[in-house]
Write an enzyme that holds these catalytic residues in place. Structure first.
Site, PDB file in Angstrom:
ATOM      1  N   CYS A 165       0.802  -1.226   0.000  1.00 50.61           N
ATOM      2  CA  CYS A 165       0.000   0.000   0.000  1.00 50.61           C
ATOM      3  C   CYS A 165       0.831   1.270   0.000  1.00 50.61           C
ATOM      4  O   CYS A 165       0.379   2.300  -0.497  1.00 50.61           O
ATOM      5  CB  CYS A 165      -0.944  -0.013   1.203  1.00 50.61           C
ATOM      6  SG  CYS A 165      -2.356  -1.124   1.008  1.00 50.61           S
TER       7      CYS A 165
ATOM      8  N   ASN B 117      -0.231  -1.625  -7.664  1.00 50.16           N
ATOM      9  CA  ASN B 117      -0.492  -2.527  -6.550  1.00 50.16           C
ATOM     10  C   ASN B 117      -1.951  -2.410  -6.115  1.00 50.16           C
ATOM     11  O   ASN B 117      -2.383  -1.352  -5.665  1.00 50.16           O
ATOM     12  CB  ASN B 117       0.419  -2.180  -5.361  1.00 50.16           C
ATOM     13  CG  ASN B 117       0.056  -2.958  -4.111  1.00 50.16           C
ATOM     14  OD1 ASN B 117       0.359  -4.141  -4.011  1.00 50.16           O
ATOM     15  ND2 ASN B 117      -0.609  -2.308  -3.167  1.00 50.16           N
ATOM     16  N   GLU B 118      -2.738  -3.451  -6.314  1.00 54.22           N
ATOM     17  CA  GLU B 118      -4.101  -3.539  -5.773  1.00 54.22           C
ATOM     18  C   GLU B 118      -4.992  -2.364  -6.162  1.00 54.22           C
ATOM     19  O   GLU B 118      -5.796  -1.896  -5.361  1.00 54.22           O
ATOM     20  CB  GLU B 118      -4.063  -3.657  -4.244  1.00 54.22           C
ATOM     21  CG  GLU B 118      -3.502  -4.958  -3.744  1.00 54.22           C
ATOM     22  CD  GLU B 118      -3.693  -5.146  -2.242  1.00 54.22           C
ATOM     23  OE1 GLU B 118      -4.393  -4.331  -1.612  1.00 54.22           O
ATOM     24  OE2 GLU B 118      -3.142  -6.109  -1.704  1.00 54.22           O
TER      25      GLU B 118
END
Length: 824
Positions: free
Chosen positions: A246, A378-379
């Site tokens: 994150c 990322n995500e």
């Protein structure tokens, strides 16, 4: 081995054929035995397993870097903590002062990226308390002190290392004179302590910055805490994914810009983290604390090299993730990030006469780091916006560095609309590799061993970059081990896999579970660590085809009470009804009276207000109230639900067994972006079905959940929203067989995640094998947890002497067992 085709068979035999094995006790009675069959075809050709199959993912979460893997012992060493970063911070966080001591920021500071420094008056001192309980030192060990300082005239600094019982080492004196310069001293600890303090005292006025105390003995001399680095290295990781997570794609994407000023709470950008440590910026971490960047990109590359792993950096794609869900619309900034990524590849691989290769050499590493894989993003929960930017990164990288594998991703979950859209985009564009992430319950991992069996063998390969089963008990580790047998079986699709997160400081935990735990003086591997280590150090080179009998499908209907809940939201419920399949009323509540039929099992504040049952604490999470009989089945649940305020929607539960085992329909979850059905088993949740969607504040929704057997159909405002059937068995017995080309061993890997022993017969079919097999077993109670003081989950090595054409092996209850059988 005979040139004719042979087959190895593991299956049921009479008890008389049971052969004793060292460390494998006979079962107590027949009821404690379950029989399975496994058929192995050693001459069949299974998937090739790459050396990089298993790796580690490092993210600075749970204080994994500063106060963790980065060996620096002084917290807030450059006086950069600020209230703007964390409401509890000041520039003197972790420092105590005596006399005159002020943190100032003016033209006299050390450099542009070091905003504050300490102005220490005469006869004054400042003391640092380190991390956790204090600064940990070990008797006889050497520690290097350094400080950047300046003084208008020669002034003496007294430096002491001490705890409540007195000095821990001989005091040192340093004379400061003139402009900013680095001063050093060395301490040898006279005794061991975990509560040390470092004090710097001044005879006259001085300015201080970058106060440091580092152990001399770090991992391979490269500044990383030795016990933590050694535990990671012991896994023999095939790759190191870094720096997140994150923190890669959250916060400002602008980074540090000396021309435009200092951006707080920036996404992690590699150019901020290289060069001399005193010139690196400090940043507010997404996880709520500051990171010094002493552990930066150079150190990550170096650590990958030191552990024999492939470096795998992740760069931001200018679409924020982790609940922020914003696409940055700034083409010039996007182009800068693309160029930064090209520069990163040059930093890793470029010759010493290139701009960034020269910088790498200046830092002490003229040879390239041999970067081959790089991940963009990322995500991201906005798959279309992400992919539009990803394709620009990919095109630029492939044009200049065609040998680099550019990895995309599929969002934060194992399924759902974001996942489906992302995968379609990746397949259509023929992306090389896609990163999947999921954190689910142990039951999900036992149920989904076959997840990759049906993936397209000609499509993008899978990088399982983050996964875990939601706990650190041996039960969690068993479910992950069972799942890993499926990863290996599908090694032609799943090319890389890493458990996450890697590290957790026991005093600063923001995420559970975690693989390796530590405090300021000790570290220990979780049960999950022991499973990962067993698999990662016994991978093999190729899968040997094998099949096994399984557990029958679930029988009996979904049963349980009903429930209402909220998450960071206030909501009101009305007109709850539960009717049986025959129309019988099981529960009816319009809240015209009290709420006496409801049991409050979660947090929050519930009360009857204006004929509705309302939860009024907007900060509370998982506020479950439940009603009814856990034996209810085949029923219809109807309720009117209204969101009043907050970040999310509301939750309606069914099949409620207890506080940790239930299903709920989560409407407007994940910051009101997604509606999903989640299943919780013993507190661990997994998603069964999900779609994008949000809930309006102030609107009353008609919610209807129809449960028939193991089939559930969900209706919202009279329209069918979706359905699912929960009949997949949580298979407790899983296996995979691989071959180690170097030793010639067949490695039979068996997970028995149940309370009964698993009796198995091996039929070698005439194959020539040595009579002894080397065995490694992990066996413990399902709720066993490793800690600093006890490691109930630890490998036990033994020798099985009964290898023959036919023999029986009993795999203990709740165990992971690896048999290495040598072929002659």
């Amino acid at each position: 081995m005979s040139p004719t085709r042979t087959r190895w068979r593991l299956g049921l035999t009479a008890a008389a054929l049971l052969v004793a094995s060292v460390g494998v006790p006979a079962p107590a009675n027949a009821e404690d035995i379950t029989d399975y069959t496994i058929t192995v075809d050693p001459e069949g050709s299974g998937a090739k397993i790459d050396d990089t199959m298993y790796g580690v993912f490092f993210e600075d979460i749970n204080r994994a870097a500063d106060g963790g893997l980065y060996a620096e012992l002084v917290q807030n060493r450059s006086f950069e903590y600020a209230t703007a970063d964390n409401r509890s911070y000041t520039p003197l966080t972790s420092w105590n002062t005596s006399g005159t001591a002020d943190v100032v920021s003016d033209d006299g500071r050390l450099n542009a990226r070091n905003r504050g420094y300490l102005a220490l008056g005469g006869d004054s001192s400042v003391t640092n308390s380190g991390y956790n309980t204090g600064i940990a030192v070990e008797s006889g060990a050497v520690y290097d002190f350094s400080v950047w300082a300046r003084a208008d005239q020669a002034e003496a600094l007294g430096v002491t290392l001490h705890d409540a019982d007195g000095d821990l080492a001989r005091a040192r004196r340093v004379t400061v004179r003139g402009g900013w310069a680095k001063y050093t001293a060395r301490f040898t600890a006279a005794r061991t302590s975990t509560t040390g303090r470092l004090t710097v005292a001044a005879d006259g006025p001085v300015a201080l910055d970058m106060v440091s105390l580092m152990p001399r003995d770090t991992y391979k001399g490269h500044g990383l805490r030795k016990d933590l680095a050694e535990k990671i290295a012991a896994l023999r990781p095939g790759f190191v994914r870094f720096p997140g997570g994150c923190l890669v794609n959250t916060g400002s994407m602008k980074g540090y810009d000396e021309a435009s000023g200092y951006e707080r709470k920036r996404s992690y950008q590699w150019k901020d983290t290289i060069g001399p440590v005193e010139q690196r910026a400090t940043n507010a971490n997404f996880w709520g604390y500051n990171q010094s960047y002493g552990l930066g990109y150079y150190e990550y590359f170096q650590f990958a090299e030191d552990t024999g792993a492939m470096p795998l950096p992740v760069v931001p794609a200018l679409v924020t993730g982790c609940g922020q869900n914003k696409a940055v619309d700034d083409d010039a900034l996007l182009e800068r990030h693309i160029q930064d990524t090209l520069d990163l590849i040059e930093f890793a691989n470029g010759p010493v006469n290139s701009e960034w290769g020269r910088e790498r050499a200046r830092m002490g590493h003229p040879a390239p780091f041999h970067l081959t894989h790089l991940e963009v993003g990322n995500e991201e929960n906005l798959p279309n916006e992400f992919f539009a930017r990803f394709t620009r990164f990919r095109a630029a990288i492939e044009a200049k560095y065609p040998g680099i594998t550019v990895i995309s991703n599929a969002g934060p979950d194992d399924s759902g609309s974001t996942f489906d859209t992302a995968w379609k985009l990746n397949r259509d564009a023929d992306v090389d590799m896609v990163d999947e992430h999921y954190y689910n319950s142990p039951q999900w991992f036992l149920q989904n061993n076959d997840r990759y069996d049906t993936y397209d063998r000609n499509g993008p390969k899978v990088f399982l970059g983050e996964y875990a089963s939601g706990g650190n008990t041996f039960k969690n580790a068993l479910s992950e081990a069972a799942y890993m047998t499926g990863l290996e079986r599908n090694a032609d699709v799943v090319k890389l896999a890493s458990y996450a997160p890697l590290l957790a400081n026991e005093d600063y935990v923001q995420w559970r579970p975690d693989m390796i735990w530590f405090n300021n003086h000790a570290s220990w591997g979780s049960a999950d660590y022991e499973v990962q280590k067993l698999f990662m150090t016994n991978v093999g080179d190729r899968v040997v085809p094998s099949t096994a009998s399984g557990t029958p499908a679930l029988s009996g209907p979904i049963s349980g009470a009903v429930g209402l809940s909220t998450w960071a939201t206030t909501a009101a419920y009305d007109d709850v009804s539960v009717t049986g399949e025959d129309g019988t009323t099981l529960l009816g509540d319009d809240f015209s009276g009290d709420a006496s039929r409801w049991t409050h099992t979660g947090g929050g504040g519930w009360s009857v207000e204006d004929g509705q049952y309302a939860q009024t604490d907007v900060a509370a999470e998982n506020t479950m109230v439940s009603a009814g009989d856990p034996a209810w089945h085949d029923y219809d649940l109807r309720v009117k639900a209204t969101k009043k305020s907050g970040k999310e929607g509301f939750l309606v539960a069914f099949g409620v067994k207890d506080t940790g085992t239930y299903y709920w329909w989560n409407l407007g979850g994940w910051n009101n972006t997604t509606t999903a059905v989640e299943q919780a088993v013993d507190g661990g949740k997994s998603t069964l079905i999900s779609k994008a969607g949000s809930i309006e504040t102030g609107r009353a929704y008609d919610v209807h959940i129809k449960v028939r057997g193991r089939q559930v159909t969900l209706y919202l405002d009279g329209q069918e929203w979706g359905s699912f059937t929960d009949d997949k068995p949580a298979e407790p017995f899983r296996q995979v067989v691989t071959r180690d080309a170097r030793t010639g061993d067949l490695i039979v890997k068996v997970v028995n995640a149940q309370a009964a022993d698993a009796r198995t017969t091996v039929d070698l079919g005439g194959a020539e094998a040595a009579p002894k097999a080397r065995v490694t077993t992990l066996a413990a109670a399902p709720d066993a947890v490793n800690s600093q003081t006890a490691t109930p989950v630890a490998p036990v090595k033994s020798v099985f002497e009964g290898v023959a054409d036919r023999f029986t092996y009993t795999f203990p209850a709740n165990s992971v067992t690896f048999l290495r059988i040598r072929q002659r």
